[in-house]
Design an enzyme around this catalytic site. Structure first.
Site, PDB file in Angstrom:
ATOM      1  N   GLU A 296       0.847  -1.184   0.000  1.00 41.42           N
ATOM      2  CA  GLU A 296       0.000   0.000   0.000  1.00 41.42           C
ATOM      3  C   GLU A 296       0.890   1.244   0.000  1.00 41.42           C
ATOM      4  O   GLU A 296       1.942   1.269   0.630  1.00 41.42           O
ATOM      5  CB  GLU A 296      -0.878  -0.017   1.247  1.00 41.42           C
ATOM      6  CG  GLU A 296      -1.840   1.152   1.365  1.00 41.42           C
ATOM      7  CD  GLU A 296      -2.555   1.186   2.706  1.00 41.42           C
ATOM      8  OE1 GLU A 296      -3.686   1.686   2.760  1.00 41.42           O
ATOM      9  OE2 GLU A 296      -1.970   0.718   3.716  1.00 41.42           O
TER      10      GLU A 296
ATOM     11  N   LYS B   7     -10.550  -0.268  -0.611  1.00 47.06           N
ATOM     12  CA  LYS B   7     -10.456  -0.449   0.847  1.00 47.06           C
ATOM     13  C   LYS B   7     -11.773  -0.142   1.530  1.00 47.06           C
ATOM     14  O   LYS B   7     -12.307   0.969   1.427  1.00 47.06           O
ATOM     15  CB  LYS B   7      -9.345   0.448   1.393  1.00 47.06           C
ATOM     16  CG  LYS B   7      -8.951   0.177   2.837  1.00 47.06           C
ATOM     17  CD  LYS B   7      -7.725   1.000   3.212  1.00 47.06           C
ATOM     18  CE  LYS B   7      -7.161   0.645   4.570  1.00 47.06           C
ATOM     19  NZ  LYS B   7      -5.933   1.410   4.881  1.00 47.06           N
TER      20      LYS B   7
ATOM     21  N   CYS C 245      -4.460  -3.300   4.366  1.00 46.16           N
ATOM     22  CA  CYS C 245      -4.016  -2.785   5.653  1.00 46.16           C
ATOM     23  C   CYS C 245      -5.034  -2.973   6.771  1.00 46.16           C
ATOM     24  O   CYS C 245      -5.312  -4.090   7.181  1.00 46.16           O
ATOM     25  CB  CYS C 245      -3.607  -1.328   5.490  1.00 46.16           C
ATOM     26  SG  CYS C 245      -2.453  -0.732   6.764  1.00 46.16           S
TER      27      CYS C 245
END
Length: 394
Positions: free
Chosen positions: A38, A109, A141
């Site tokens: 990321e 995300k 993440c």
């Protein structure tokens, strides 16, 4: 792959990523899939992030497509951010590009990291066919701190769940462990590609890794920037395990509860919270707020002036001891010592009555016990990068 967000840095990073793809393919001729962290493409500038957006057919993506075709590999790349079609804040997006130069997986995300990331949240998990038929799913993440996202991705067919991340200290050990747990509880391969090094804001701990579907680490980087590692993934092994494992076949056991007693067990969801979340999402949000806070900012919630150790509203409601002859509430024997003053009762050789606020800074707790009644004052003062490339051979 520095997290710097200068215009020159952006150009350098894109070229560096393409060069890395070529270098890894030369070093590991059997390479099928390469994964970049990321923020490895555009970084995250604290104030100018909106100036570095791109699209799924932007220059960055075109360069990555060419690199994948040239080197005959699939690639996972980060876009921070991808322009939103309705003009909202950009998405934080993961894409997979095939060895034919096609974008066949787009994941946005779902849980942007608070309170810093400005990205608009995505709303669905995503999987696609990867190299040699391996089914690949993407996460980013913070997503994977919430177990539901990996479970949902796996139930869409994922055999390899990828997590690209820009995770910083001090959460190093927790995130290493999360990768193993998500692999184990979902009988899935799990690959993490993390940033390493430092920008002007954070220090990133690296430790990109590849985890087997049994929760065992197959390969792991250290903390230095620009490390790469690889592992071989077996399609036949994971498919055999999902078919033939019993005690640790979590995907089967989840929806066949008690099949050793009743054939095929119970498929219905037994979890009240999940039922509420699906049927009454606003009620689920209210339950969350009772456990935590009722505003996005802690500074704006109704608990702003509450003592630090005060229990949540939900604890106050569910642990109230009116029907318990011993006055137990679950708050603990020393509850009153920490200033539990807002509609809370607890036990200490008797029963604590509701506290009464004296002023904005102090409160008085009244204890009714075996020695009679006495008042005990309590109160509080209100003081208000560089990344890792992870490779996999399927």
């Amino acid at each position: 792959m520095s997290p710097s967000s200068s215009a020159i840095g952006l150009c350098d990073r894109k070229q560096r990523i393409c060069q890395t793809v070529e270098g890894l393919k030369r070093g590991y001729p059997g390479l099928d899939l390469v994964i970049f962290p990321e923020y490895s493409t555009q970084g995250l500038h604290p104030t100018k992030w909106g100036e570095y957006t791109t699209t799924l057919d932007g220059k960055e993506v075109q360069m990555f497509k060419e690199a994948c075709v040239k080197n005959g590999v699939y690639g996972i790349f980060s876009l921070t951010g991808e322009e939103h079609p309705e003009g909202l804040n950009p998405y934080n997006t993961l894409i997979m590009i095939t060895d034919q130069g096609e974008v066949n997986l787009v994941y946005r995300k779902m849980f942007p990291w608070t309170p810093v990331e400005p990205w608009t949240a995505g709303h669905e998990t995503a999987v696609a066919v990867g190299p040699k038929g391996l089914i690949v799913g993407g996460t980013i993440c913070y997503d994977c701190n919430l177990p539901e996202i990996v479970r949902d991705t796996v139930f869409k067919g994922a055999e390899l769940v990828i997590r690209i991340q820009g995770y910083m200290y001090p959460a190093k050990q927790q995130q290493i462990d999360v990768a193993k747990v998500r692999a184990w509880e979902n009988n899935t391969y799990f690959a993490v590609s993390n940033l390493a090094g430092r920008d002007l804001v954070y220090s990133y701990f690296g430790h990109s890794n590849i985890i087997g579907f049994d929760g065992v680490t197959l390969a792991e980087c250290g903390t230095a920037p620009d490390e790469a590692t690889y592992a071989e993934l077996s399609l036949s092994a994971i498919r055999n395990a999902r078919r033939n494992w019993t005690a640790e076949n979590h995907l089967y056991n989840l929806v066949h509860r008690g099949y050793t007693s009743e054939p095929r067990g119970h498929a219905a969801c037994p979890f009240d919270f999940y039922k509420t979340w699906v049927e009454k999402p606003e009620e689920a949000a209210r339950l969350s707020e009772q456990l935590t806070r009722d505003a996005d900012s802690p500074l704006k919630c109704t608990y702003e002036d509450a003592p630090v150790m005060m229990p949540s509203k939900l604890a106050q409601m569910t642990l109230h001891a009116d029907n318990d002859p011993h006055g137990r509430t679950g708050v603990g024997l020393d509850g009153g010592k920490h200033g539990y003053v807002n509609e809370v009762t607890t036990e200490e050789a008797g029963r604590w009555e509701k506290g009464k606020h004296v002023d904005g800074k102090h409160a008085t707790i009244t204890k009714v016990g075996v020695d009679g009644k006495k008042e005990i004052p309590h109160g509080h003062e209100n003081g208000h990068h560089n990344g890792h490339a992870v490779q996999a051979e399927a």
